[in-house]
Every structure is written in C-alpha cells, then in structure tokens.
Scaffold this motif. Sequence first.
Motif: not given
Length: 97
Positions: A1-6
């Motif tokens: 799963m790809r981490e979403v950058k905030r």
Amino acid sequence: MREVKRPVFSFRLNLDNPDHKKAWEILQSVPDGQKSSYLVQVILKDQENNQLEKSIRQAIREELAGVSISGSGESVSKKEEIPSQMLDFLSGLEDAF
C-alpha cells in the motif's frame, strides 16, 4: 500500500509586530491536536467573508445605479420601494450572523 504524503506548511511570526503577536496568542489558545483544523477553518471562513463582501459590494453598486443625487445632497430613488430581492438578501445576511 502506498503511503500518502501530507503537505506541510510552516510560517514564522515576528512577535514585534502587534498583529503577529495577537495571532500567536490566539493560536496558543487552541488545544494541541486541533491547530491544523483551526487554521483550515479560519482560512475557509476568511475566503467566505471575502466572497460575501464582494456580493454585498455588487448589490450596493447595482442599487446605487438606480439612484440619482441632486445638488442639495438629497437622494431621489427612481423606484419608490425597496425591491423584494434586496429585502430577501438583507434578511439572509441577518440570518448568517
């Protein structure tokens, strides 16, 4: 799963500037963990207020277009009564605040 950058935003205040100092004091009163939400709400509210101000200015311009001013300083309206649309608009403003 790809981490979403905030996205991250930081700013520096100049506490010698009274506006910056007041803003800092207000921000300090916001509980930890709620500062981001608070800032988002303030930004959105400011945008909403700017749009409201533009709408009010436009409505006033439109109304003033139907008014002539005599040399004695008295205004004489081309219409005898306030249009119902203007009354509805003003009523809506009253409800908003």
